[in-house]
Each structure stands twice: as C-alpha cells, then as structure tokens.
Enzyme design. Structure first.
Site, PDB file in Angstrom:
ATOM      1  CB  SER A 308      17.211 -30.297 -18.830  1.00 17.53           C
ATOM      2  OG  SER A 308      16.885 -30.882 -20.073  1.00 17.53           O
ATOM      3  CB  ILE A 352      11.422 -22.598 -29.115  1.00 14.54           C
ATOM      4  CG1 ILE A 352      10.507 -23.813 -29.305  1.00 14.54           C
ATOM      5  CG2 ILE A 352      12.838 -22.926 -29.506  1.00 14.54           C
ATOM      6  CD1 ILE A 352      10.273 -24.162 -30.753  1.00 14.54           C
ATOM      7  CG  ASP A 353       7.237 -24.880 -26.552  1.00  5.63           C
ATOM      8  OD1 ASP A 353       7.356 -24.573 -27.749  1.00  5.63           O
ATOM      9  OD2 ASP A 353       7.073 -26.043 -26.159  1.00  5.63           O
ATOM     10  N   GLY A 396       4.030 -25.324 -29.113  1.00  5.91           N
ATOM     11  CA  GLY A 396       3.491 -24.914 -27.823  1.00  5.91           C
ATOM     12  C   GLY A 396       2.571 -25.983 -27.269  1.00  5.91           C
ATOM     13  CD  GLU A 452       3.605 -28.712 -30.301  1.00  2.38           C
ATOM     14  OE1 GLU A 452       3.622 -29.729 -31.015  1.00  2.38           O
ATOM     15  OE2 GLU A 452       4.619 -28.235 -29.756  1.00  2.38           O
TER      16      GLU A 452
END
Length: 967
Positions: A308, A352-353, A396, A452
């Site tokens: 973004s 959030i990561d 993550g 992940e």
C-alpha cells in the site's frame, strides 16, 4: 415578479442571519462542479466563514468582492489543507485509532478532514452517486430562541433583477458582513504550520452524519432496495433517517469531529480496506488523482503494509505527469493544475506481522501478539494437564516477529521463523533432542510455535502437521496442532495499539503540513520509545530486501535488516530454552548472582527473574533468589533456583519471590553480612522507585562495606512508571491494559445513559503517567495529574467545557464521557468532590458518577509486551553483571580486611558498576546512580524531566477540550 414584502424579507434575513443558509447545507461530499463559476460557489473557508451568501431557495447570490476591489477574507484564504486518510491491504487492530487521530488532528490544525472508504479501490471509484449530506444539528440551551425563521420556497430571482434600492441595501449588508468576517477571520485565524496551534471546534460542523453509519457497518444500506423488498420498517429508524443517509456508491466522505467518536476501541478498520488491482495500472492512478482534485485533497495519509505504501509513493512520483494528462483531456483546468501541483503523502504502517523494516513496531502487531498469547495461555494449561505437546501455527509470511515474541512471552520450547531457520539440515533431530532434554528434567508440556512462512535452510516449507508427525513418531508425544488463523487479526486493540497509532497519526498530520515538493514521502515509525519519520521508499526497499535475502538463503543478511530488538529477543529465547552445557563459562569464571524484588509488585517481574535464572544456568552461574526483599535477606530467606522451577513464571503476575518497600538502610551491616554469607558476586534488583533508592544506598556505602563492591544493576519495574531516566518500567503496560479494559466497560455504562460523566481514579503515586497515557488510550476528555494539580480556576474551565460539549451534542445522542484522575492529583479536590461538582453543575445536561480502580491495576496476567521486554532487559542486565563481576568477590573482600597489622591493598571499584538499565528515546543505556540522581526529585519520588509531560495536552486535544475552550 416577487413581491416587495418577499424581497424585504430576504434582505433582512440575509443581513441579520448570515449563517442561516450555511447551517442548512453541507459540503460533506459534494465536489466543486468544474463547469461552475468559482465566484458563485458557496464555500466555507478555514474559519467556517461563508464565501458568498447563497440562498438556493431564493436564488440570491451576494458578491464576494468588496467595494475596495479586494476579495473577502474567506476568498483570500487559499491555504487551507484538505487531509484525507485511507486504510489499505490487510486490516489490523489500531487502524481506527490512527484514522481518528488523523481526522481530529487535521481538524484541530484548521484543515478539512476526509476519509476514503475501501482503500485505494475507493479512491479510484470516487463517488458514483449523488451525496445525501446531513450535518448533525448543534444543540444549545437557547437554540429555539435564536433560530431564524425558515424561508418558504419562492420563485428564483437573481441579484441583478432586484430593484436598484434593494441592490444597494443588499450590497451595504454584504459590506458590513465582510467587515465582520474580516474581524472574525483575524480573530480565529489558525496557522496550520504551527504545531502548537489548536483551531476552535466551532470552525466546522461537529458531524456530517456518517460516523454512526460507519461504526455500525450500516453505510452500505440501500434505502430503495430495502423498500422494494418490503423492508420499510427496517429502513427508517428515526426522524433523521428519513433523509435517506447512505454511503452506497460514495467513497470519499468529509467527516467531522464527532464522526470518529467511539472508534478507539474498535478492531479492524471501520472505513474498509480492500486489494485494488486497478490502482496498479496507470489508468487507475489517473482516476484516483482526478478524484483527489475534485475534492480539493492535497494531503493523503495511507495506513497499510509495504504494498500500500509503495503505491502511495508511486502516485506521488507520477503526480506531475498525471496532472498534465488530466489537463490535456480537459478534466481539469490550468487553475486546478496550479493549485494542486503537489501531492503530500505520508505512510502509517498497519501490519500484524510487524514486517516493515526501519521501525520497531507496526500498528496491529501488539494486539495480534495479545491474541496469540491469550490462546496459548489457554492451550498451555490443558497441555500440562495431559502432558501433551502442541504445535501452534501463527501468522508471519516473511517475518517471524509474532512467532518469536510469542515464544519468549509464553516460554515455548522451540520456534520456527523465516529469517533464522534451524542451524542444521537435520532440524528434526535438533528439535527432538531439545524437547527430550526438557522432558528429562521434568517438564510436562511441550510448545512448538511455527510461523506460517517458516522454512528450513534449503527453503523447504516447515508445516505444523509435519512437525506433529515427527514428535509423535520419534518421541511418542501425544501431540495436537492448532492454527490460530484470523483470530490474530481481530478483537479490541490493546492499550499500546491505541496509544501508538494516535501518536503516529498526530505525527503524520504534522509531516503532511510540513511537506514540500523537495521532501520525500515519509513513513511514520517508532524506535524504542521515539516516534520517527523515515523515507518511505527506503523502508519499503529494506523490507523487500528481507524477502529477497531469504529467497537467496542469505539468512545473516535477512537478520541484519531486522531491528536490534528482534535479534536480542531471538538470543533471549535461545538462551531461555537451551539446556546445552557447551555455552557454560569456565569454572573459574562462574558467578553467584543474587536476584531480589523491591517495592510494589508489577507485571513482568517474574518474567525478568525467569530470564535471569535461565541465563545463569546457560552460562554455568548460580542464581540466588532472595525472598521477600531485603527483609528476607536479614531473615536468611535465600535459596538457589533451578531451571525447571521458573518455567511457568513468565505468565504469572505479581512477584513470586515476594516484595516489599523495605530499604537496605534498615540494617546495612546485616545486609552486608548477608551478601558475604551467600557469597554474592553480583546483584540484580528488580523493582520501582524503592529499588532505585536501595541500589543508591548500597552504592553510596561501598567504601564502608566492601561486600557492596560488586556489580549491581537495577531493572525498573513499577506500574507508576515513576523511575527517573527511563521511559518505561516493567508493569506499566500491564497496568495500562487493565485500565483500558475497565474504562471500556465503564464507558459502555456511561454511553448507555447518554449523558453521564465518569470520574475514574487510577493509581500512580506522585506520577501521572498512568492517568495520562490511560486518558490517551481510552479517549478521555479530561485528565488530572499530580504534576499539574487541580485548582478552582481549572475546575471552572473544565465544568464550562463539559457544559459546552454536552450542549453541542445532538439531542438524545450525547456520548458518555470519561475523566481520568490520578489518585494524588489533589488532596482537596478528591474524586468524590470532583464528582459532586460535575453532578451539581451539569444540572439537566449531564450526570456524574465515579469509579476507583485501585489495586486491580497491579494484578492480572502480565501483558505480552511486559513479558518480552522483561526478557530482553533481564538478558542485558545479566550480560552486564557477567562482564563486570569477579568470582569469589566476597572472599576477596574478607581477605582485604584481614587481621590487625596486615597490609592490604585498598579495594578498587567503579561507580560504573552500579547502574540502572534504562530505555531513553531510541536507545537502551546503563545509567550510573549519580546520573540518575541528577534527574530525580527524591521528595516527590519521580523524575524531573518526564518524556510524556506533553501527552496530557495531546489527550485533551484529542478529547476536544482544547478546541472547545479555544472557541
């Protein structure tokens, strides 16, 4: 032809009620028609002054040019900024707090504020339907007496068609209005480049009617569609909804102060977020640029991830060529291109990561860590009950921050993260050996956390189910797999995810208003405890370099792009989970290190103790626990701690060693004898102001007591955060979260009553940190601290503010409001007295109640931030002690004293070996007792230069007090 009576009525009404028409209309969502003469357009400038009195009912336009040929003040004021904010990419808790901060700070700085729904997609779409603007009417006690009569519809008449005498009367009235406007303009003028300036709230409408729709998720309601399906009863809820307010097809919306109220505690993003493939194409960015110009938006704050923010900088980079293309195609004119030559952009990282480089923390990461720790806390108890192993997958993809910090906070046995795969190709054996060693010393549960995006050194993905199979097949463990998934994204934001986005949002507005064509686009980040701005493209490039380094199997480079906290946390985890003996110090270098808690209990004390004990065992040192503070040392309540004994301490609140406020000065000789008796070579003191005072006493008496000539370090831990020279103390974050939870519940009660003020009393001693930061986190409108005190004059102003604020609320829609008071703000104006004053002065406008949070702020499970910060700082402290300590120090001190007639060297020691570890801005430092004392007010038990002292004013700006008092 209109009658003379009608014309007289128009002139009189215009002259006596210049804002009559303005109060009936809203410019919330209507772009300026490009084919309309700019001179004939009704607008409101920076100060809310009409630029041309337009009465659409009568069709009369009053010229904006004065008799002297000069334009009115409103017409001359061309520098007002229009600031828009959007959220893009994946959502994260805290985004609403960031949007709220940008909106309110923009308004406070004299700008117009817009929200762009659905991220870049909404900016590309623009508004595809006609707006139904609705401004919430302001209610004043005498509103009915002051309202002007409503004009009845009549035939349209132009200014030129009026009789000459009436034209003269109207021009005279216009001249007088312009003169008054000139005075009002100069009186209320706000220099938006001045960061200390606060615009009066009366300058702009408090609401444009869309805030509640956004908060309730009802903005997409289609009135006609619902009516077509026979759902009329579900359409019109109250009188206001008869206007058919809806945001369907509208993505660029002007908002007022009250449109973002109540947003602090909401998870996700209320203005929506979406992926936007069209924005990746130039045609999409061209349309986005056109929509920005339509609404006069020249400042854009983007909250999202690296994708973004990359798009934001690309839009700014292409802006001149986009303007040229829009001009060539006739979509804008030369004046518009000149007016909007430059686009100012700033980035806020919502992820959030926590995967953005050049910042320690991203918006949403702390809350995601909270969700993970809450889940694993629940899993750990059942795992221990059945002696099971659990493999837990967390988010993550390219960053292992969540997995790493969850591992530290929860005391996990093994973690897999993308940046630092297992050391060997045979990681299965490495993991099994470690878990087996833990089982052999008596550990009942095994927790393995997998990011992940976890990989081995050959870039082969490591999946939870495969890890489970290994544990079952090789160790025979009863193993379960839990994938936390999107639960990590949701829920109410934690305290830090309200404070950090607010501070960053305020800084983002400042960066936008200071920007020039030459300055780069900035990203607002944080380093330790300092809000920073860094070039956006540099941060994005470094972030993308991590993924590239992992892809190239260059894991050392990947780790180098992570901040120092990440690397130190990984080291802390490896030390705390290892039982290997190959890292032990040589036998002649091994130490006996004392650990004592002093002062009041605070969250994180036990986590720090656990890390210290694990470090000792990792290095072959002996951890010596002193129970119940220095009183326990006098009672010889001392014992060595085993590796397993502290295994579950990281999640426990309070103090497992026991703590009190007794200082060593109670009996220095006996304390010195205790040091000798237990052969202490170093001392770790964990606690608040009493812990600092204790260490200072020990350091000052080193010459008299050689036993104190050992390295000593103080690790600050107190909910009051009143230890001098450090920005944070362990326990303060846990306490803030307890305060936020309590105030959220109290606010529900206050809001349900519509017109209730709650005075909430907090702990904190003579430090207002907890009250100040708590007020910022919960959106309190007033805050009282010991530093500023309470006076009768201040109370009078605050009562006036509350009265004004409630009088401006829409009837029946008043908000429950919070006042935060530190317990020792005043001995005269107590919480009970304040409540009675507010209740008495509120009369029919508002009621008042009180709530004292007391010792609830000291207890509970420590927050993940306090746990992880404790592990990191405790590791630093132990490394400091190991560096400066000498084995068998107490034996040496006895030898130095010797018998009569013996010649001994005078013991040498340095003030540098008695220190306090402190977070100072963007650094972690060791401060000597002499340095700390210079910054200490011993009488008031707090620092002289508190970094958060300006936050109180910011909290009251965000609450509306400063702006309303300015009015």
């Amino acid at each position: 032809m209109l009658s003379s009576k009608t014309i007289d009525s128009v002139v009189q009404d215009t002259a006596s009620n210049p804002k009559h028409v303005v109060d009936q209309q809203s410019q919330a969502m209507s772009p300026i028609p490009q084919d309309q003469d700019q001179e004939d357009i009704q607008t409101k400038d920076l100060e809310g002054i009409p630029e041309g009195l337009v009465d659409k009912a009568e069709g009369i336009t009053v010229p904006t040019v004065r008799e002297d040929g000069m334009r009115s003040p409103a017409a001359r004021n061309k520098k007002q900024k229009n600031v828009a904010v959007l959220t893009s990419g994946g959502d994260s808790a805290g985004m609403n707090a960031a949007v709220r901060a940008v909106v309110r700070q923009s308004i406070a700085r004299g700008c117009q504020a817009y929200i762009i729904r659905e991220g870049w997609e909404g900016l590309v779409r623009g508004n595809t339907t006609d707006p139904t603007p609705f401004t919430t009417p302001r209610r004043t006690p005498s509103a009915s007496a002051n309202q002007s009569p409503v004009l009845q519809p009549a035939k349209s008449v132009s200014f030129s068609s009026l009789p000459p005498s009436k034209q003269m009367d109207l021009e005279k009235a216009t001249h007088e209005l312009n003169e008054q406007a000139e005075e009002d303009f100069e009186k209320n003028r706000v220099n938006f480049t001045d960061p200390s300036g606060v615009a009066p709230l009366s300058n702009a409408p408090l609401s444009f009617g869309f805030g509640e729709l956004l908060k309730d998720g009802a903005g997409e309601g289609d009135i006609e569609e619902m009516q077509a399906h026979g759902l009329q009863s579900m359409v019109i809820v109250d009188e206001e909804d008869e206007k058919g307010k809806s945001l369907k097809g509208r993505y660029i919306v002007r908002v007022g102060w009250d449109d973002v109220r109540g947003w602090l505690g909401e998870g996700g993003t209320l203005i929506g977020s979406s992926r936007c493939p069209s924005f990746r194409e130039r045609s999409g960015r061209l349309q986005a640029a056109h929509n920005l110009i339509k609404y006069g938006i020249d400042c854009l704050a983007v909250c999202g991830g690296d994708g973004s923010l990359t798009g934001a900088d690309k839009l700014r980079g292409e802006w001149p060529s986009l303007m040229d293309e829009l001009l060539v195609t006739g979509k804008i004119d030369e004046e518009q291109r000149e007016t909007y030559r430059h686009l100012n952009i700033v980035g806020l990282v919502g992820s959030i990561d926590n995967d953005m480089s050049m910042t320690d923390l991203t918006i949403g990461a702390p809350t995601a860590l909270h969700r993970i720790c809450e889940s694993i806390d629940s899993i750990a108890s059942t795992a221990s009950s059945h002696s099971r192993a659990f493999v837990i997958e967390v988010m993550g993809r390219h960053c292992g921050w969540l997995a790493l910090l969850a591992g530290v906070a929860m005391g996990a046995d093994f973690i897999f993260i993308p940046e630092s795969p297992p050391e060997t190709d045979d990681w299965e054996t490495e993991m099994c050996n470690l878990l087996q060693s833990h089982r052999k010393v008596g550990k009942r549960k095994s927790i393995v956390i997998v990011a992940e995006g976890a990989l081995d050194r050959n870039l082969k993905p490591i999946k939870p189910d495969y890890v489970k199979d290994i544990l079952v097949d090789r160790l025979g463990l009863d193993t379960r797999v839990t994938t936390l998934g999107h639960t990590q994204r949701g829920g109410r934001p934690c305290a830090y995810d309200r404070i950090l986005p607010t501070l960053q949002g305020v800084q983002a507005v400042q960066a936008l208003l200071e920007a020039t064509p030459e300055t780069p686009s900035y990203m607002i980040g944080t380093r330790e405890n300092k809000i920073i701005k860094v070039p956006l493209l540099e941060a994005v490039a470094e972030t993308q370099a991590v993924a590239k380094a992992i892809e190239n199997r260059d894991f050392a480079t990947a780790m180098s792009h992570r901040d120092s906290e990440f690397r130190e946390m990984l080291q802390a985890f490896q030390i705390s989970s290892s039982l290997a003996i190959n890292e032990e110090a040589p036998k002649d270098k091994r130490l006996r290190i004392g650990i004592v808690h002093v002062g009041a209990p605070a969250g994180g004390m036990n986590a720090a103790t656990r890390q210290a004990v694990r470090f000792c065992h990792h290095r072959g040192h002996t951890p010596v626990a002193i129970y119940n503070g220095f009183e326990g040392l006098l009672d010889d309540n001392v014992a060595e701690l085993s590796w397993l004994r502290v295994d579950t301490w990281t999640t426990r609140g309070g103090s497992e060693l026991g703590t009190n406020r007794t200082l060593p000065s109670i009996d220095l000789g006996s304390v010195a004898a205790g040091f000798q008796r237990h052969a202490l070579d170093g001392l770790l003191v964990i606690g608040g102001f009493e812990a600092f005072h204790s260490l200072m006493i020990l350091e000052q008496n080193r010459a008299n007591y050689p036993s104190f000539q050992i390295p000593m370090v103080h690790l600050p831990a107190t909910i009051s955060n009143n230890v001098p020279m450090t920005d944070f103390s362990l326990g303060s974050d846990t306490s803030l979260n307890a305060l936020v939870d309590a105030c959220d519940a109290i606010r529900q009660s206050a809001s349900a009553s519509r017109n209730r003020v709650f005075v909430v009393e907090t702990q904190g001693g003579m430090s207002g940190y907890l009250a100040t930061m708590g007020a910022l986190a919960v959106g309190a409108v007033l805050v009282y601290t010991p530093e500023d005190g309470i006076s009768l004059k201040l109370l009078q102003a605050d009562v006036e503010f509350l009265t004004k604020r409630y009088s401006l609320d829409a009837k029946g829609k008043s908000e429950g409001r919070l006042v935060i008071k530190s317990e020792k703000s005043s001995s005269i104006y107590t919480t009970e007295v304040l409540t009675k004053i507010f209740k008495e002065e509120g009369k029919e406008l508002f009621d008042a109640r009180s709530a004292s949070l007391g010792h609830t702020l000291q207890g509970g499970t420590p927050s993940p931030m306090d746990r992880t910060r404790a592990a990191r700082l405790a590791l630093r402290c132990m490394q400091f002690l190991e560096q400066h300590a000498v084995p068998n120090s107490q034996t040496s001190s006895i030898a130095h004293r010797g018998g009569s007639g013996a010649k001994h060297k005078k013991p040498s020691y340095s003030t540098e070996t008695a220190t306090m570890i402190a977070i100072r801005g963007s650094k972690i430092v060791y401060a000597t007792m002499e340095e700390v004392l210079k910054h200490t007010d011993m009488k008031l038990r707090r620092g002289k230069d508190e970094w958060w002292s300006d936050i109180k004013r910011l909290a009251e700006i965000m609450g509306g007090r400063q702006g309303l008092i300015s009015s």
